[in-house]
Design an enzyme around this catalytic site. Sequence first.
Site, PDB file in Angstrom:
ATOM      1  N   PRO A   1      38.826  44.140  45.468  1.00 58.56           N
ATOM      2  CA  PRO A   1      39.218  44.477  46.969  1.00 58.56           C
ATOM      3  C   PRO A   1      39.082  42.986  46.971  1.00 58.56           C
ATOM      4  O   PRO A   1      39.335  41.776  46.405  1.00 58.56           O
ATOM      5  CB  PRO A   1      37.658  44.615  47.338  1.00 58.56           C
ATOM      6  CG  PRO A   1      37.392  44.171  46.634  1.00 58.56           C
ATOM      7  CD  PRO A   1      37.558  44.132  44.870  1.00 58.56           C
TER       8      PRO A   1
ATOM      9  N   TYR B   1      37.190  30.165  40.231  1.00 58.56           N
ATOM     10  CA  TYR B   1      36.738  31.620  40.634  1.00 58.56           C
ATOM     11  C   TYR B   1      37.498  32.731  40.646  1.00 58.56           C
ATOM     12  O   TYR B   1      37.187  33.643  39.720  1.00 58.56           O
ATOM     13  CB  TYR B   1      36.224  31.751  42.480  1.00 58.56           C
ATOM     14  CG  TYR B   1      35.982  33.292  43.082  1.00 58.56           C
ATOM     15  CD1 TYR B   1      34.843  33.879  42.249  1.00 58.56           C
ATOM     16  CD2 TYR B   1      37.118  33.711  43.908  1.00 58.56           C
ATOM     17  CE1 TYR B   1      35.045  35.144  43.382  1.00 58.56           C
ATOM     18  CE2 TYR B   1      36.718  35.034  43.992  1.00 58.56           C
ATOM     19  CZ  TYR B   1      35.426  36.138  44.040  1.00 58.56           C
ATOM     20  OH  TYR B   1      35.564  37.139  44.428  1.00 58.56           O
TER      21      TYR B   1
ATOM     22  N   GLU C   1      28.024  38.918  52.041  1.00 62.69           N
ATOM     23  CA  GLU C   1      27.073  37.221  52.149  1.00 62.69           C
ATOM     24  C   GLU C   1      28.051  36.366  51.370  1.00 62.69           C
ATOM     25  O   GLU C   1      27.822  35.532  50.952  1.00 62.69           O
ATOM     26  CB  GLU C   1      26.038  37.496  51.639  1.00 62.69           C
ATOM     27  CG  GLU C   1      24.772  37.929  52.759  1.00 62.69           C
ATOM     28  CD  GLU C   1      23.537  38.639  51.981  1.00 62.69           C
ATOM     29  OE1 GLU C   1      23.512  37.447  50.601  1.00 62.69           O
ATOM     30  OE2 GLU C   1      22.141  38.464  52.473  1.00 62.69           O
TER      31      GLU C   1
ATOM     32  N   ASN D   1      28.455  45.185  39.603  1.00 60.06           N
ATOM     33  CA  ASN D   1      28.747  44.991  41.086  1.00 60.06           C
ATOM     34  C   ASN D   1      28.137  43.482  41.907  1.00 60.06           C
ATOM     35  O   ASN D   1      28.558  42.273  42.061  1.00 60.06           O
ATOM     36  CB  ASN D   1      28.092  45.489  42.350  1.00 60.06           C
ATOM     37  CG  ASN D   1      28.299  44.354  44.007  1.00 60.06           C
ATOM     38  OD1 ASN D   1      29.425  44.320  44.630  1.00 60.06           O
ATOM     39  ND2 ASN D   1      26.986  44.371  43.968  1.00 60.06           N
TER      40      ASN D   1
ATOM     41  N   GLY E   1      23.136  43.407  41.846  1.00 60.26           N
ATOM     42  CA  GLY E   1      23.272  43.437  43.430  1.00 60.26           C
ATOM     43  C   GLY E   1      23.166  44.378  44.274  1.00 60.26           C
ATOM     44  O   GLY E   1      24.534  43.531  45.491  1.00 60.26           O
TER      45      GLY E   1
ATOM     46  N   GLY F   1      25.783  43.423  51.399  1.00 60.40           N
ATOM     47  CA  GLY F   1      27.345  43.282  50.467  1.00 60.40           C
ATOM     48  C   GLY F   1      27.896  44.992  50.311  1.00 60.40           C
ATOM     49  O   GLY F   1      27.601  45.600  50.485  1.00 60.40           O
TER      50      GLY F   1
ATOM     51  N   LYS G   1      36.979  35.989  37.581  1.00 64.01           N
ATOM     52  CA  LYS G   1      37.892  37.683  38.138  1.00 64.01           C
ATOM     53  C   LYS G   1      38.879  38.120  37.594  1.00 64.01           C
ATOM     54  O   LYS G   1      39.392  39.195  37.279  1.00 64.01           O
ATOM     55  CB  LYS G   1      38.369  37.222  39.821  1.00 64.01           C
ATOM     56  CG  LYS G   1      36.765  37.710  40.121  1.00 64.01           C
ATOM     57  CD  LYS G   1      35.695  38.450  39.948  1.00 64.01           C
ATOM     58  CE  LYS G   1      34.361  38.276  41.233  1.00 64.01           C
ATOM     59  NZ  LYS G   1      33.547  39.901  40.388  1.00 64.01           N
TER      60      LYS G   1
END
Length: 832
Positions: A754, A724, A761, A658, A580, A584, A728
């Site tokens: 983070p 989401y 994006e 990432n 990725g 970003g 994570k």
Amino acid sequence: MQKFATPLLLAYNTENEPLVKQIATDLGDVMDFKYARIERDQENSLTSLAEGYEGPVILFVSDNFLRSTKCMQDGLAMLNEHADQLLPVVTPGYRQQEDGSQEPAEASFERVSDIIQYINFWQDRYLDLRRQKREDPSLSTPGFEGHLKIVRSISGEAGEYLRLLRGMEHLHLSDLTADKYRFLFEFLDAEALRDQLPDEAVSEVPEVPAVEETPTEEVVEETEAAETTEEEAPPVDLMSIPGIGLVEVPAEEEPAPEEEETEEVTVEEEPAPNPVAEEVAEESVAEQEEEEEEEEQTPEEDPVALLLDKSWRLADGGDVPAATALLSAGLDQFPKSDILQYNYALLLAQQGENQKARAIVDELLTRNPQHEAGLYLAAELADLEGKPGLAQKYLVRLVRLQDQGADVWYKLGLLSLQKDPPKPEQAERYFKEATKRKDSPAGAYYELGLLYSHHFSKTKKALKYFESARELEPEHPFVNYDIALLLFNKGKYKRANEAYQQAIAINPEIQTPENDAAFNSGGQKADLEEEQDTLQALKDNVSRLESLLHQREEEIAEEVKAEVPASPQPGAGKTVMITGATSGIGLATAEKYAAEGFRLIITGRREERLAELKTRWEESYGTETYLMNFDVRSAEAAEAAISNLPDEWFDIDILINNAGKAKGLAPIHEGQLEHWEEMIDTNVKGLLYITRAISPRMVARGTGHIINVASTAGKEVYPNGNVYCATKHAVDALTKAMRLDLHQHGVRVSQVAPAHVEETEFALVRFDGDAKRAKIYNDFKPLTSHDVAETIYFISQQPPHVNILDIVLQGTQQANSTTIDRSGRERYEEEE
């Protein structure tokens, strides 16, 4: 009779052996023991004797123990190694008197004064050994040098060692033996064994026996003792410390006579005798005739003054770490002492710990915003961090409190020019203020000359200030050349040539063929036309002055480089793969590694974007870049891409997982299945597919580093973030599980988590391209993708034996996922 499962290790100084043996006898029916003891002429340290022992350790800490080299050697390592398995027991000891008798001495580390006495003891021992070495060259042997090194190490660690002991659960000997060793059995979590002890089995622990002579551990025990003065160690250049001119270090007292016994420093409210002043007295007496009688004095100072005095004496002697440890201990006792906090920050700055020093001095300024020395130190630290705007704010506060000298105003002017963009009008004002004050530096006049010459185009004023600078500093390397240029442009060729000749006499780097031709022509037009259009050459030369000087500097630098082999970049020969990487965090991270000389493998679905990045990095950094255009959600595509890597790209040193995304922001009963599947496939499955393809090769090589980009959403959940957050949380769990599987193969596994991050994006993707809804950062300052990239790079650049497991970071205005200060972002943007 049942016994405790693991033997207890009893660690002690041999002077305490009778009581240790008695304790072992008392408890012998219910537990077994191992022994680590230090006696006279012991070769190994106590720490080495206890190294590797995995059972509980009872550490008998007496005054003799705390003054024993082999007991204290690597003491911090011992405390850290055994940690929760170690129980310190404060034990009676003794000290030998001049008449040969022994006097009981209790060890204690509860107060700052207790810690100070042992810091003093080890500092004095170290200095005395150095004195012996200086006076007797025959002592310069490997054995003596090794012992000296050990004592120096102890003198630097003694304060921290005692502070660590103080913070641990510990007992006094009377508490240990009371009520049939109740506290010991509680520590061992073996209360049932205590019931097996008959009352009569616990005998009275003997006092420490008197001995005829206290064993000494000094390597040079037969060396004849010289006078007792400390060695004058080379002083530290404290004048180079930022703000040192504003420090009021306590003055040394008048010499006082040496007493038989010095009363301990106390940190209670009543003033205490000053042992530091007595040390000063000893030095003064030694320098004068030994027979001279001094008038008896007993100066008294408050404990804070004593701490400051001793800490700066340690710093003057070259032992800044010990001085810093002493002030840190003092702040535990006096947490609101401005002068202690300031001096602690000052010493941290001297050691290069600028960020820690900034935190300390900012805390001081929060409590006392008018602390002048603190403001100056904060400004210097901010300047060192490359924040001229913030540094200037501190100095402006300082001059508003009280008018300052020329150096502060000059500094304000320089900071104005360091801003982005520079502020010449502001700089002019500050430099003028500097010139109005006594002892104004030549630099202030010179900078004004440059401003009027290059920015304001006021030749007359420029000449005036250049000439003032030359008067103050006749050997200034550039001012004569600047004067020559101004005079030449005004048609005053003779004076211009005179100034030029002065310039090259001082700074030969200025002399070039173009300059010689121009200034030596005398301005005669005919000669100029015959030879060349030297006037035009001069005009060109004037505009090229800076580039010519820089060119020469670069040539010199190249010559130096040719003589001294250049240090390789951190990434020389190493390969990083980033998924990725087209936007970003992935893009910022790839940019960082490219700049540091790494070879890059980057993946993404936008082929044109990948090609554009490859070209850019090759041109900017000479980066070798390999492109992989596939979707990480496809196991087949990921496996095919990795298996088809050319041989020269197959060994990947760092894998940065990432690629990830958030889709939608809806409650669970309204969520879209396609959003859920896309997040699960990308954030979880994609990470697994890439890791499964890359990690076997790392295992085979016995080295590698995998860094997963997680999120604070993997640490907590928030409304409408359901799936989401779940993905994570899965990344967080997988990171921990991967580490358990791979650590034995030498492969490190880390993650960075983070919070809100702009320059990505993320929001645009979450809201399906709705740019209006994606504007979620307008009213606060979040992290940037470059902040996260710097963190990832930091994780990967640790030594091979260090693995940073997890770093969680978020913007200052964000407290958690839903608590955000949305009062605006201007203050942070102005500061930065």
